[in-house]
Design an enzyme around this catalytic site. Sequence first.
Site, short mmCIF file in Angstrom:
data_model
loop_
_atom_site.label_atom_id
_atom_site.label_comp_id
_atom_site.label_asym_id
_atom_site.label_seq_id
_atom_site.Cartn_x
_atom_site.Cartn_y
_atom_site.Cartn_z
N ASP A 1 -49.93 -9.58 32.16
CA ASP A 1 -50.39 -10.53 31.16
C ASP A 1 -51.28 -11.63 31.75
O ASP A 1 -51.22 -11.91 32.95
CB ASP A 1 -49.20 -11.21 30.48
CG ASP A 1 -48.46 -10.30 29.51
OD1 ASP A 1 -48.75 -9.09 29.49
OD2 ASP A 1 -47.59 -10.81 28.78
N HIS B 1 -47.54 -10.58 35.66
CA HIS B 1 -48.74 -11.36 35.35
C HIS B 1 -49.79 -11.20 36.44
O HIS B 1 -49.44 -11.11 37.63
CB HIS B 1 -48.39 -12.84 35.19
CG HIS B 1 -47.44 -13.12 34.05
ND1 HIS B 1 -46.08 -12.91 34.16
CD2 HIS B 1 -47.67 -13.56 32.79
CE1 HIS B 1 -45.51 -13.22 33.01
NE2 HIS B 1 -46.44 -13.61 32.17
#
Length: 281
Positions: free
Chosen positions: A101, A246
């Site tokens: 992400d 991430h």
Amino acid sequence: MTKDQLLTRRRVLIGGAAAAGAAAGTAVLLTTGGDGTPAARPATPAAGAPAHIALKPSAYRLQPLTGYGPPHAVTHGRTMVRREPLLRVSGRGRTMVLTFDDGPDPRYTPDILRTLREHDVRAMFFVCGEMAADHKDLLAEMAEDGHVVGNHTWSHPLLTRLTRSAIHSQMERTCEVIEDAYGEPPVWFRAPYGAWNRAAFQLGADLGMEPLAWTVDTLDWMTPGTRTIVDRVERGAAPGVVVLSHDAGGDRSQSVRALRDYLPQLLDSGYRITVPSRQYT
């Protein structure tokens, strides 16, 4: 909102998902009604329908959870409906999905892409529009390598605090950037912080996207250390698991190093790392 509050919100939204069982090889995105009972899957276009055709979200779709097992019939009110999976992980047995992400970030995303390429693995990248707009070359690289790019809004706001028009703008602008740089509009979206509401589901569906949650959160955004991230992935590994990591939003060097460690170990253990395909039924 503090990090502790965000962490609590994430845990509430995905609580119980990872414990749903690792016996099946299919990851399923479920929906729940206001009383907590499973809701029917909304009608979607037939197989092969263009991605831009709007979906019709269930009026009861309030909160995403990722679980396991085949579709089964449930009672909703007086009506017996057949719940269908919104997400199917292709293949049988030990299959998992890796998701990243907040990117793309030129400091970390290229290294992640390089590691995935070395092991011939495809992953999902939920990108923020403002990052993607500045690094379209990385989205083009994702497309070339066969990765799936999803919508993570434009600037990573807490959607539950925005108006419907603001949520729509966050999603639509990001869709446009993704289509321009990746070559196709996104068909998956993920709410920042895992904070979803009815408007996010409805507007996402209007833009042709399905929501996707996760089952294993590495919490790498807290920079707990490379070994800790690796341990969380390895302990959480199971058929149908969706891992959240991430590649932007801060110092993600630990996430980069952790991927280099746990990815070959997962593959050596017999796991198949794949990406989902949206099913039309």
